[in-house]
Design a protein around this motif. Sequence first.
Motif, PDB file in Angstrom:
ATOM      1  N   ALA A   1     -48.867 -19.348 -28.055  1.00 31.18           N
ATOM      2  CA  ALA A   1     -49.699 -18.809 -26.967  1.00 31.18           C
ATOM      3  C   ALA A   1     -49.155 -19.177 -25.590  1.00 31.18           C
ATOM      4  N   GLY A   2     -48.718 -20.416 -25.400  1.00 29.99           N
ATOM      5  CA  GLY A   2     -48.226 -20.839 -24.090  1.00 29.99           C
ATOM      6  C   GLY A   2     -46.959 -20.111 -23.688  1.00 29.99           C
ATOM      7  N   LYS A   3     -46.006 -20.015 -24.602  1.00 29.41           N
ATOM      8  CA  LYS A   3     -44.742 -19.330 -24.301  1.00 29.41           C
ATOM      9  C   LYS A   3     -44.972 -17.831 -24.123  1.00 29.41           C
ATOM     10  N   ALA A   4     -45.820 -17.254 -24.941  1.00 32.53           N
ATOM     11  CA  ALA A   4     -46.099 -15.817 -24.837  1.00 32.53           C
ATOM     12  C   ALA A   4     -46.811 -15.497 -23.529  1.00 32.53           C
ATOM     13  N   PHE A   5     -47.666 -16.397 -23.057  1.00 37.45           N
ATOM     14  CA  PHE A   5     -48.370 -16.155 -21.802  1.00 37.45           C
ATOM     15  C   PHE A   5     -47.402 -16.127 -20.623  1.00 37.45           C
ATOM     16  N   GLY A   6     -46.360 -16.949 -20.687  1.00 36.04           N
ATOM     17  CA  GLY A   6     -45.337 -16.920 -19.640  1.00 36.04           C
ATOM     18  C   GLY A   6     -44.630 -15.574 -19.586  1.00 36.04           C
ATOM     19  N   PHE A   7     -44.295 -15.039 -20.749  1.00 40.80           N
ATOM     20  CA  PHE A   7     -43.666 -13.724 -20.792  1.00 40.80           C
ATOM     21  C   PHE A   7     -44.632 -12.627 -20.328  1.00 40.80           C
ATOM     22  N   PHE A   8     -45.911 -12.795 -20.643  1.00 40.33           N
ATOM     23  CA  PHE A   8     -46.916 -11.841 -20.180  1.00 40.33           C
ATOM     24  C   PHE A   8     -46.979 -11.818 -18.659  1.00 40.33           C
ATOM     25  N   LEU A   9     -46.986 -12.990 -18.043  1.00 40.11           N
ATOM     26  CA  LEU A   9     -47.033 -13.048 -16.583  1.00 40.11           C
ATOM     27  C   LEU A   9     -45.803 -12.398 -15.960  1.00 40.11           C
ATOM     28  N   LEU A  10     -44.653 -12.592 -16.567  1.00 39.94           N
ATOM     29  CA  LEU A  10     -43.442 -11.955 -16.070  1.00 39.94           C
ATOM     30  C   LEU A  10     -43.554 -10.436 -16.161  1.00 39.94           C
ATOM     31  N   GLY A  11     -44.021  -9.929 -17.286  1.00 38.90           N
ATOM     32  CA  GLY A  11     -44.179  -8.483 -17.452  1.00 38.90           C
ATOM     33  C   GLY A  11     -45.216  -7.901 -16.508  1.00 38.90           C
ATOM     34  N   ALA A  12     -46.315  -8.612 -16.314  1.00 39.44           N
ATOM     35  CA  ALA A  12     -47.355  -8.133 -15.401  1.00 39.44           C
ATOM     36  C   ALA A  12     -46.855  -8.124 -13.961  1.00 39.44           C
ATOM     37  N   ALA A  13     -46.082  -9.130 -13.596  1.00 37.69           N
ATOM     38  CA  ALA A  13     -45.559  -9.190 -12.229  1.00 37.69           C
ATOM     39  C   ALA A  13     -44.557  -8.062 -11.985  1.00 37.69           C
ATOM     40  N   LEU A  14     -43.704  -7.783 -12.932  1.00 37.44           N
ATOM     41  CA  LEU A  14     -42.741  -6.692 -12.781  1.00 37.44           C
ATOM     42  C   LEU A  14     -43.456  -5.346 -12.714  1.00 37.44           C
ATOM     43  N   SER A  15     -44.486  -5.187 -13.493  1.00 42.65           N
ATOM     44  CA  SER A  15     -45.250  -3.949 -13.467  1.00 42.65           C
ATOM     45  C   SER A  15     -45.965  -3.784 -12.134  1.00 42.65           C
ATOM     46  N   GLU A  16     -46.522  -4.846 -11.630  1.00 44.96           N
ATOM     47  CA  GLU A  16     -47.231  -4.787 -10.343  1.00 44.96           C
ATOM     48  C   GLU A  16     -46.258  -4.552  -9.194  1.00 44.96           C
ATOM     49  N   ALA A  17     -45.035  -5.017  -9.335  1.00 46.51           N
ATOM     50  CA  ALA A  17     -44.026  -4.777  -8.296  1.00 46.51           C
ATOM     51  C   ALA A  17     -43.751  -3.284  -8.145  1.00 46.51           C
ATOM     52  N   CYS A  18     -43.763  -2.564  -9.253  1.00 41.65           N
ATOM     53  CA  CYS A  18     -43.561  -1.109  -9.173  1.00 41.65           C
ATOM     54  C   CYS A  18     -44.695  -0.442  -8.404  1.00 41.65           C
ATOM     55  N   ALA A  19     -45.908  -0.932  -8.576  1.00 42.56           N
ATOM     56  CA  ALA A  19     -47.039  -0.384  -7.820  1.00 42.56           C
ATOM     57  C   ALA A  19     -46.879  -0.681  -6.333  1.00 42.56           C
ATOM     58  N   LEU A  20     -46.373  -1.852  -6.000  1.00 43.83           N
ATOM     59  CA  LEU A  20     -46.154  -2.181  -4.595  1.00 43.83           C
ATOM     60  C   LEU A  20     -45.056  -1.314  -3.992  1.00 43.83           C
ATOM     61  N   TYR A  21     -44.020  -0.995  -4.764  1.00 44.96           N
ATOM     62  CA  TYR A  21     -42.982  -0.091  -4.270  1.00 44.96           C
ATOM     63  C   TYR A  21     -43.574   1.293  -3.983  1.00 44.96           C
TER      64      TYR A  21
END
Length: 76
Positions: A45-65
């Motif tokens: 769960a801890g390691k997977a949550f880190g990858f989730f945050l990375l994916g969510a941040a990259l996805s949100e960056a596209c919205a900001l663009y």
Amino acid sequence: MEQSLQLAQLGAGIAIGFGAIGAGLGIGFATKGLMDAVSRQPEVAGKAFGFFLLGAALSEACALYAFVVAFMLLGK
């Protein structure tokens, strides 16, 4: 001249709309992947949550663009 402003406003609306849809889908798929991983192997769960945050941040960056493109179209 007025028609070009209206077309720019339409383009800005379309840009931010697709950006928001894309970000929503991306975060939804990332959340689904996290839930699948944790339900199968709770110990990761801890390691997977880190990858989730990375994916969510990259996805949100596209919205900001898309937001930046919309403002550029409006000339502000």
